[in-house]
Design a protein around this motif. Structure first.
Motif, PDB file in Angstrom:
ATOM      1  N   LYS A  89       0.852  -1.178   0.000  1.00 24.38           N
ATOM      2  CA  LYS A  89       0.000   0.000   0.000  1.00 24.38           C
ATOM      3  C   LYS A  89       0.891   1.232   0.000  1.00 24.38           C
ATOM      4  O   LYS A  89       1.936   1.242   0.653  1.00 24.38           O
ATOM      5  CB  LYS A  89      -0.894   0.054   1.242  1.00 24.38           C
ATOM      6  CG  LYS A  89      -2.000  -0.961   1.306  1.00 24.38           C
ATOM      7  CD  LYS A  89      -3.015  -0.633   2.406  1.00 24.38           C
ATOM      8  CE  LYS A  89      -2.402  -0.624   3.769  1.00 24.38           C
ATOM      9  NZ  LYS A  89      -3.413  -0.434   4.848  1.00 24.38           N
ATOM     10  N   PHE A 133      -3.656   3.639  -1.389  1.00 30.49           N
ATOM     11  CA  PHE A 133      -3.974   2.916  -2.613  1.00 30.49           C
ATOM     12  C   PHE A 133      -2.933   1.826  -2.820  1.00 30.49           C
ATOM     13  O   PHE A 133      -1.851   1.865  -2.239  1.00 30.49           O
ATOM     14  CB  PHE A 133      -4.081   3.847  -3.831  1.00 30.49           C
ATOM     15  CG  PHE A 133      -2.820   4.578  -4.189  1.00 30.49           C
ATOM     16  CD1 PHE A 133      -1.954   4.084  -5.149  1.00 30.49           C
ATOM     17  CD2 PHE A 133      -2.503   5.785  -3.580  1.00 30.49           C
ATOM     18  CE1 PHE A 133      -0.795   4.765  -5.487  1.00 30.49           C
ATOM     19  CE2 PHE A 133      -1.347   6.473  -3.914  1.00 30.49           C
ATOM     20  CZ  PHE A 133      -0.494   5.966  -4.871  1.00 30.49           C
ATOM     21  N   GLY A 169      -2.008   0.262  -6.071  1.00 33.40           N
ATOM     22  CA  GLY A 169      -1.350   0.079  -7.361  1.00 33.40           C
ATOM     23  C   GLY A 169      -1.853  -1.125  -8.129  1.00 33.40           C
ATOM     24  O   GLY A 169      -1.330  -1.438  -9.196  1.00 33.40           O
ATOM     25  N   TYR A 207      -4.789  -1.292  -9.412  1.00 37.19           N
ATOM     26  CA  TYR A 207      -5.683  -0.743 -10.422  1.00 37.19           C
ATOM     27  C   TYR A 207      -4.974   0.400 -11.138  1.00 37.19           C
ATOM     28  O   TYR A 207      -3.997   0.961 -10.643  1.00 37.19           O
ATOM     29  CB  TYR A 207      -6.958  -0.190  -9.767  1.00 37.19           C
ATOM     30  CG  TYR A 207      -7.780  -1.196  -9.009  1.00 37.19           C
ATOM     31  CD1 TYR A 207      -8.841  -1.856  -9.613  1.00 37.19           C
ATOM     32  CD2 TYR A 207      -7.497  -1.484  -7.672  1.00 37.19           C
ATOM     33  CE1 TYR A 207      -9.616  -2.771  -8.907  1.00 37.19           C
ATOM     34  CE2 TYR A 207      -8.258  -2.403  -6.961  1.00 37.19           C
ATOM     35  CZ  TYR A 207      -9.314  -3.044  -7.585  1.00 37.19           C
ATOM     36  OH  TYR A 207     -10.062  -3.952  -6.894  1.00 37.19           O
ATOM     37  N   SER A 208      -5.476   0.764 -12.317  1.00 34.36           N
ATOM     38  CA  SER A 208      -5.038   2.011 -12.921  1.00 34.36           C
ATOM     39  C   SER A 208      -5.432   3.135 -11.966  1.00 34.36           C
ATOM     40  O   SER A 208      -6.569   3.182 -11.491  1.00 34.36           O
ATOM     41  CB  SER A 208      -5.702   2.215 -14.281  1.00 34.36           C
ATOM     42  OG  SER A 208      -5.244   1.250 -15.200  1.00 34.36           O
ATOM     43  N   THR A 209      -4.493   4.018 -11.684  1.00 35.01           N
ATOM     44  CA  THR A 209      -4.701   5.000 -10.622  1.00 35.01           C
ATOM     45  C   THR A 209      -4.398   6.408 -11.114  1.00 35.01           C
ATOM     46  O   THR A 209      -3.333   6.672 -11.664  1.00 35.01           O
ATOM     47  CB  THR A 209      -3.808   4.683  -9.411  1.00 35.01           C
ATOM     48  OG1 THR A 209      -4.051   3.330  -8.980  1.00 35.01           O
ATOM     49  CG2 THR A 209      -4.102   5.618  -8.252  1.00 35.01           C
ATOM     50  N   ILE A 261      -4.020  10.225  -9.663  1.00 32.82           N
ATOM     51  CA  ILE A 261      -3.816  10.985  -8.436  1.00 32.82           C
ATOM     52  C   ILE A 261      -3.838  12.467  -8.801  1.00 32.82           C
ATOM     53  O   ILE A 261      -3.050  12.923  -9.628  1.00 32.82           O
ATOM     54  CB  ILE A 261      -2.476  10.620  -7.776  1.00 32.82           C
ATOM     55  CG1 ILE A 261      -2.407   9.110  -7.515  1.00 32.82           C
ATOM     56  CG2 ILE A 261      -2.283  11.392  -6.477  1.00 32.82           C
ATOM     57  CD1 ILE A 261      -1.011   8.610  -7.213  1.00 32.82           C
ATOM     58  N   VAL A 281      -7.734  10.428  -5.157  1.00 32.52           N
ATOM     59  CA  VAL A 281      -7.185   9.208  -5.739  1.00 32.52           C
ATOM     60  C   VAL A 281      -8.329   8.424  -6.379  1.00 32.52           C
ATOM     61  O   VAL A 281      -9.294   8.070  -5.703  1.00 32.52           O
ATOM     62  CB  VAL A 281      -6.477   8.341  -4.673  1.00 32.52           C
ATOM     63  CG1 VAL A 281      -5.964   7.041  -5.300  1.00 32.52           C
ATOM     64  CG2 VAL A 281      -5.322   9.122  -4.042  1.00 32.52           C
ATOM     65  N   GLU A 339      -9.229   5.040  -8.661  1.00 31.16           N
ATOM     66  CA  GLU A 339      -8.754   3.742  -9.137  1.00 31.16           C
ATOM     67  C   GLU A 339      -9.791   3.144 -10.077  1.00 31.16           C
ATOM     68  O   GLU A 339     -10.993   3.161  -9.786  1.00 31.16           O
ATOM     69  CB  GLU A 339      -8.500   2.806  -7.957  1.00 31.16           C
ATOM     70  CG  GLU A 339      -7.380   3.294  -7.045  1.00 31.16           C
ATOM     71  CD  GLU A 339      -7.221   2.435  -5.812  1.00 31.16           C
ATOM     72  OE1 GLU A 339      -6.290   1.607  -5.778  1.00 31.16           O
ATOM     73  OE2 GLU A 339      -8.034   2.589  -4.882  1.00 31.16           O
ATOM     74  N   SER A 340      -9.324   2.640 -11.206  1.00 31.36           N
ATOM     75  CA  SER A 340     -10.210   2.047 -12.209  1.00 31.36           C
ATOM     76  C   SER A 340      -9.662   0.688 -12.624  1.00 31.36           C
ATOM     77  O   SER A 340      -8.440   0.496 -12.698  1.00 31.36           O
ATOM     78  CB  SER A 340     -10.309   2.950 -13.445  1.00 31.36           C
ATOM     79  OG  SER A 340     -11.075   2.332 -14.467  1.00 31.36           O
TER      80      SER A 340
END
Length: 222
Positions: free
Chosen positions: A133, A144, A146, A148-150, A152, A193, A195-196
């Motif tokens: 994390k 977060f 990492g 997922y596609s992130t 920021i 942040v 996340e996808s």
């Protein structure tokens, strides 16, 4: 109780000896590298807790440096990270802090300086089985993984900015898995942040930048 898959039990494909002290260290440093917008010239690692006590014996020092150099957990070049850092022109330093109590025993701060003077401080935790994390960016606590596609977004904590980010994501048909706001104080610096579970289009960055209170953007693709 959190569900554990067979991959959590076996651990990641890695250069050993430890998923927590080696693979996790690589992953957190690689993620920090991806957050830096320019090539890295220097990094100072501050190691806490278990990392501070066993960092050399478990190869955590090489693992962290390997991640900063862009190596993944199974890259055999991790073993030669010290020598390769010299070739790549990356200065490095380790600070051992056995006094500070952190939330997790496998914790490291990474103070990064880019070739053009960009500065970034990232705190990571290796939470077991090679998973990590990111829990702090500069002075702000975040969270977060990492995985997922992130995206920021560094911004001022003012009304309307999160709505602007959300609208930009909607315009680009981004499916949001998680979205959280982390702030220093009311009205002060903050990070949103996002996340996808699919790649986030790079074109979204210019759209988000249109808000004058957005200060910086980082995009990490999975």
């Amino acid at each position: 109780m959190n569900f554990l898959s067979i991959f959590d039990v076996i651990g990641p494909n890695m250069i050993g000896p430890s998923s927590s002290h080696t693979a996790g260290a690589v992953s957190m440093a690689l993620l920090a590298r991806k957050m830096c917008p320019e090539p890295i010239r220097k990094v100072t690692f501050t190691l806490y807790g278990s990392f501070a006590k066993t960092y050399h014996g478990h190869g955590t020092d090489r693992a962290l440096l390997g991640g900063i150099l862009g190596f993944h957990t199974d890259d055999p070049r991790i073993r030669d990270a010290f020598e390769l850092a010299k070739e790549f022109g990356v200065e490095y330093e380790y600070i051992i802090d056995e006094e500070t109590i952190t939330d997790h025993p496998n914790t490291a701060d990474m103070a990064i300086t880019g070739v053009n003077g960009y500065e970034l401080s990232v705190r990571g935790e290796s939470i077991g089985g090679g998973k990590i994390k990111i829990v702090r960016i500069n002075s702000i606590d975040v969270e977060f993984t990492g995985e997922y596609s992130t995206l920021i977004v560094k911004q001022l904590d003012l009304p309307g900015i999160v709505a602007h980010i959300t609208q930009c994501l909607s315009n680009q048909n981004v499916n949001i898995a998680f979205m959280r706001l982390f702030r220093e104080d009311k009205g002060a610096a903050a990070y949103t942040v996002v996340e996808s579970d699919e790649p986030i289009p790079e074109s979204i960055l210019e759209e988000i930048k249109q808000n004058p209170h957005v200060q910086e953007l980082m995009l990490i693709q999975m």
